[in-house]
Motif scaffolding. Structure first.
Motif, short mmCIF file in Angstrom:
data_model
loop_
_atom_site.label_atom_id
_atom_site.label_comp_id
_atom_site.label_asym_id
_atom_site.label_seq_id
_atom_site.Cartn_x
_atom_site.Cartn_y
_atom_site.Cartn_z
N GLU A 179 29.18 16.86 43.38
CA GLU A 179 27.98 16.58 42.60
C GLU A 179 26.79 17.21 43.31
O GLU A 179 26.78 17.31 44.55
N GLY A 180 25.82 17.65 42.55
CA GLY A 180 24.67 18.26 43.19
C GLY A 180 23.53 18.45 42.22
O GLY A 180 23.63 18.15 41.02
N ARG A 181 22.45 18.95 42.76
CA ARG A 181 21.24 19.19 41.96
C ARG A 181 20.66 20.54 42.38
O ARG A 181 20.47 20.81 43.57
N VAL A 182 20.42 21.38 41.40
CA VAL A 182 19.79 22.68 41.65
C VAL A 182 18.34 22.57 41.20
O VAL A 182 18.06 22.30 40.03
N GLU A 183 17.43 22.75 42.13
CA GLU A 183 16.00 22.75 41.80
C GLU A 183 15.43 24.09 42.23
O GLU A 183 15.31 24.40 43.42
N ALA A 184 15.13 24.93 41.26
CA ALA A 184 14.64 26.28 41.54
C ALA A 184 13.83 26.77 40.35
O ALA A 184 14.28 26.65 39.21
N PRO A 185 12.62 27.30 40.59
CA PRO A 185 11.75 27.73 39.48
C PRO A 185 12.33 28.93 38.74
O PRO A 185 12.93 29.83 39.34
N ILE A 186 12.15 28.94 37.43
CA ILE A 186 12.71 30.00 36.58
C ILE A 186 11.59 30.74 35.85
O ILE A 186 10.67 30.13 35.31
N GLY A 187 11.69 32.07 35.85
CA GLY A 187 10.74 32.91 35.12
C GLY A 187 11.44 34.19 34.70
O GLY A 187 12.65 34.36 34.93
N ARG A 188 10.71 35.09 34.10
CA ARG A 188 11.28 36.37 33.69
C ARG A 188 11.75 37.17 34.90
O ARG A 188 11.09 37.17 35.95
N HIS A 189 12.87 37.85 34.76
CA HIS A 189 13.36 38.72 35.83
C HIS A 189 12.32 39.80 36.08
O HIS A 189 11.77 40.37 35.13
N PRO A 190 12.01 40.11 37.34
CA PRO A 190 10.94 41.08 37.62
C PRO A 190 11.24 42.50 37.13
O PRO A 190 10.31 43.28 36.93
N VAL A 191 12.50 42.83 36.91
CA VAL A 191 12.86 44.18 36.48
C VAL A 191 13.41 44.18 35.07
O VAL A 191 12.95 44.93 34.20
N ASP A 192 14.39 43.33 34.81
CA ASP A 192 15.02 43.25 33.50
C ASP A 192 14.38 42.12 32.70
O ASP A 192 14.71 40.95 32.88
N ARG A 193 13.48 42.46 31.80
CA ARG A 193 12.70 41.45 31.09
C ARG A 193 13.51 40.68 30.06
O ARG A 193 13.03 39.69 29.52
N ALA A 200 9.69 32.91 42.56
CA ALA A 200 8.78 32.02 43.27
C ALA A 200 7.70 31.44 42.36
O ALA A 200 7.33 30.27 42.50
N LYS A 201 7.19 32.22 41.44
CA LYS A 201 6.10 31.76 40.57
C LYS A 201 6.60 31.34 39.19
O LYS A 201 5.82 31.27 38.24
N GLY A 202 7.89 31.02 39.08
CA GLY A 202 8.43 30.58 37.81
C GLY A 202 8.07 29.13 37.51
O GLY A 202 7.41 28.45 38.30
N LYS A 203 8.51 28.66 36.36
CA LYS A 203 8.25 27.28 35.97
C LYS A 203 9.26 26.36 36.65
O LYS A 203 10.42 26.71 36.82
N PRO A 204 8.82 25.16 37.05
CA PRO A 204 9.74 24.23 37.71
C PRO A 204 10.96 23.95 36.84
O PRO A 204 10.84 23.80 35.62
N ALA A 205 12.14 23.91 37.46
CA ALA A 205 13.37 23.68 36.72
C ALA A 205 14.37 22.96 37.61
O ALA A 205 14.48 23.26 38.80
N ALA A 206 15.08 22.00 37.04
CA ALA A 206 16.08 21.24 37.80
C ALA A 206 17.28 20.93 36.91
O ALA A 206 17.12 20.55 35.75
N THR A 207 18.47 21.11 37.48
CA THR A 207 19.72 20.87 36.78
C THR A 207 20.64 20.06 37.69
O THR A 207 20.82 20.40 38.86
N ARG A 208 21.23 19.00 37.15
CA ARG A 208 22.24 18.24 37.87
C ARG A 208 23.62 18.65 37.38
O ARG A 208 23.81 18.89 36.19
#
Length: 316
Positions: A179-193, A200-208
């Motif tokens: 079991e675990g939790r992934v907390e990492a901000p998500i935004g557009r890929h800097p190269v492949d839009r 780093a500057k993505g929106k807060p996101a968390a998944t269990r």
């Protein structure tokens, strides 16, 4: 139109925008990427290409799309329906709402046919009734509003995360923790839009996530619960964890080493799976009018069920 010497070294989309001021640069870029521009009879798809002086460019404008989606008689797997909302089991391969390249054959087209005059205008002309969406190749439970009041209340519930959603995800490899939790901000890929990424500057996101079953060391079936609702969240977070979804065309960048140890037939089934192995298994929320708690579940569709059965039969 023939490009003259003054156009040399200009970006193609920028030159076209100056030549045809009635079309925005973004619109021209989209038309080029769709293959609507030719250079001396050859299709050009790169908006950043340099203009070639002396070349003849021809731009084809497709007929305008209708202002509102058309009703289409497409079968729906309805789990629940009343005068306020519909809950359905979306099959893989069905686009939720019309967009360039997918103007017809969508869930919205099917809903307009099913609901008749009740749905148009609710939540916006292009996306009537849609409260949330699943990717084209993600299957599972969705709720759709049939009234403006229901749309507003359900949208607010999704914004507050005042509901429960679980996904089944078949991934490569087995997470070190059950079991675990992934907390990492998500935004557009800097190269492949067209892709999302952990940035780093993505929106807060968390998944269990929770391990439901391991198939040797090759694959695992996970249950995922979203604390936030970012685009491609499960797909991005599991890839970030080092366990991308089987069949994911965007986030599976290389075949895991574990695949080499699989029996040839099973390896072919896994590597040839034509979509991301992701299924919205359940959805629970309070009815926007009555306040009653509603809960719905849908089993994996036939293609994913068959793949899971094949994994279960194999000794690893």
């Amino acid at each position: 139109m023939v490009a003259d010497a003054t156009a040399a070294h200009q970006r193609l989309d920028r030159w076209l925008a100056s030549t045809w001021p009635d079309l925005s640069r973004s619109r021209l870029k989209a038309l080029i990427e769709q293959g609507q521009l030719t250079r001396d009879g050859e299709v050009v798809r790169d908006p950043a290409e340099s203009v070639r002086p002396g070349a003849r460019y021809v731009l084809t404008l497709p007929p305008p799309a209708p202002a509102a989606p058309a009703a289409e008689a497409i079968p729906l797997a309805i789990l629940f329906e009343d005068e306020h909302l519909i809950v359905l089991d979306k099959p893989p391969g069905l686009v939720v709402h019309p967009a360039p390249g997918n103007e017809t054959g969508t869930l919205v087209n099917a809903l307009l046919a099913h609901c008749g005059d009740a749905l148009p205008g609710i939540g916006g002309e292009a996306r009537p009734g849609i409260v949330h969406r699943l990717d084209k190749d993600t299957s599972g439970v969705m709720v759709v509003a049939k009234t403006e009041a229901a749309h507003r209340a359900l949208s607010e519930a999704f914004a507050r995360r005042d509901l429960e959603r679980t996904y089944l995800a078949l991934v490569w490899g087995v997470p070190a923790k059950a079991e675990g939790r992934v907390e990492a901000p998500i935004g557009r890929h800097p190269v492949d839009r067209k892709r999302m990424a952990v940035v780093a500057k993505g929106k807060p996101a968390a998944t269990r996530y929770r391990l439901l079953r391991a198939f040797g060391t090759a694959c695992a079936l996970l249950e995922c619960r979203l604390e936030t609702g970012r685009t491609h969240q499960v797909r991005v977070h599991l890839a970030h964890l080092g366990h991308p979804l089987v069949g994911d065309p965007a986030y599976l960048r290389r075949l895991p080493a574990a695949a080499a140890r699989l029996p040839a037939e099973l390896r072919a089934a896994l590597t040839g799976f034509p979509r991301q192995a992701l299924h919205a298994a359940s959805l629970a929320f309070r009815h926007p009018v009555t306040g009653e708690r509603l809960a719905f579940a849908a089993p994996p569709p036939a293609d994913l069920a068959a793949l899971l059965a094949a994994l279960g039969r194999t000794q690893m």
